[in-house]
Write an enzyme that holds these catalytic residues in place. Structure first.
Site, mmCIF file in Angstrom:
data_model
loop_
_atom_site.group_PDB
_atom_site.id
_atom_site.type_symbol
_atom_site.label_atom_id
_atom_site.label_comp_id
_atom_site.label_asym_id
_atom_site.label_seq_id
_atom_site.Cartn_x
_atom_site.Cartn_y
_atom_site.Cartn_z
ATOM 1 N N ARG A 153 0.898 -1.635 -0.118
ATOM 2 C CA ARG A 153 -0.336 -0.032 -0.150
ATOM 3 C C ARG A 153 0.479 1.621 -0.389
ATOM 4 O O ARG A 153 0.204 2.256 -0.336
ATOM 5 C CB ARG A 153 -0.640 -0.034 1.391
ATOM 6 C CG ARG A 153 -2.286 -1.028 1.182
ATOM 7 C CD ARG A 153 -2.532 -1.115 2.335
ATOM 8 N NE ARG A 153 -3.646 0.094 2.420
ATOM 9 C CZ ARG A 153 -3.027 1.373 2.954
ATOM 10 N NH1 ARG A 153 -2.605 1.621 3.968
ATOM 11 N NH2 ARG A 153 -4.508 1.794 2.818
ATOM 12 N N ASP A 168 -3.801 7.761 6.898
ATOM 13 C CA ASP A 168 -4.235 6.431 7.455
ATOM 14 C C ASP A 168 -3.560 6.221 9.408
ATOM 15 O O ASP A 168 -3.529 6.924 9.645
ATOM 16 C CB ASP A 168 -3.646 4.889 7.172
ATOM 17 C CG ASP A 168 -4.179 4.600 5.869
ATOM 18 O OD1 ASP A 168 -5.199 5.202 5.100
ATOM 19 O OD2 ASP A 168 -3.620 4.127 5.224
#
Ligand code: ADE
Length: 253
Positions: A153, A168
């Site tokens: 990611r 995040d």
């Protein structure tokens, strides 16, 4: 980024690697995963990969010979990249460690099974040992997938929104604020009015406060290392937070 994964059950990886982000990352050539079955390097007629522990006690221990042979034949002797052993005895995986791992062009992941692996593997072959949490699984396969996903990611071009990893949960040191999408009312549950206000400063403030609220509720241990402004501290204090007090997550009701 290339991963070489060494496991007694390489077949369990394919389904997950061929879906969603990991599939896309491989199509984009940002990710390459090579799966190896350790049993292919077990030379006795029964393809033995484990044995009983010296000193007695229950459980089986993974033998060193097939594992050294597998890694050295694929990666050279000594291996040409870091070798990460997945084990509950390793350092705890965090987002910071995921960022660190994403800096390497090539990593080997070694999945333990049974009770443990022969200690000479930890001492003379693995260069790192990682645990994904304080619980025990039957093997390192799920932890290896967790590492591959957490690292992939972060690779450039893999996520549609390149700023996503920075926002995040954990990347900021706090848990993320709640998200809502349409419809604005579902089964009588309305989204917070501020999100419909169009006032971006108010929305940012609400998100910051919700992030703080959630972190205090679920992971108060994170607050001691988070960068907190005076406004953050003042808000946390309205929720009963006292800097320096013992950290215990509250039970959700
Ligand atoms: N193998 C078994 N349990 C594990 C854990 N929690 N993390 C990493 N590898 C493991």
């Amino acid at each position: 980024m290339r991963f070489d994964v060494f496991s007694l059950f390489p077949e369990v990886f394919s389904e997950y690697l061929n879906a969603s982000i990991l599939k896309r990352a491989q199509e984009l050539k940002a990710l390459e995963v090579h799966l190896h079955n350790i049993r292919d390097w077990a030379i006795d007629s029964h393809h033995t990969t484990d044995d009983t522990p010296y000193g007695g006690g229950g459980g089986m221990v993974m033998k060193p010979e097939p594992i050294f042979a597998a890694l050295e034949s694929v990666l050279g002797a000594p291996p040409s990249c870091p070798v990460i052993l997945l084990t509950p005895q390793g350092r705890l995986l965090t987002q910071k460690i995921a960022f660190e791992l994403a800096e390497h062009p090539h990593l080997a992941l070694l999945c333990g099974r049974y009770e443990s692996v022969d200690e000479r593997i930890c001492q003379h072959l693995a260069t790192d040992a990682i645990s994904i949490g304080d619980y025990v699984l039957s093997g390192g396969e799920l932890p290896a997938l967790v590492i591959i996903e957490a690292v992939t990611r972060l690779l450039p071009g893999v996520l549609g929104d390149p700023t996503a990893p920075q926002n995040d949960s954990h990347a900021t040191g706090l848990l993320e604020y709640p998200h809502y999408t349409r419809p604005p009312e579902f089964r009588g549950w309305r989204i917070p009015d501020v999100l419909l206000s169009g006032n971006h400063a108010e929305i940012a403030r609400w998100r910051r406060h919700e992030s703080l609220r959630r972190t205090l509720q679920n992971r108060p241990d994170l607050l001691k290392n988070a960068l907190l402004s005076q406004d953050d501290l003042a808000f946390l204090e309205t929720l009963g937070y006292q800097p320096g007090e013992p950290i215990t997550p509250s039970t959700q009701t």
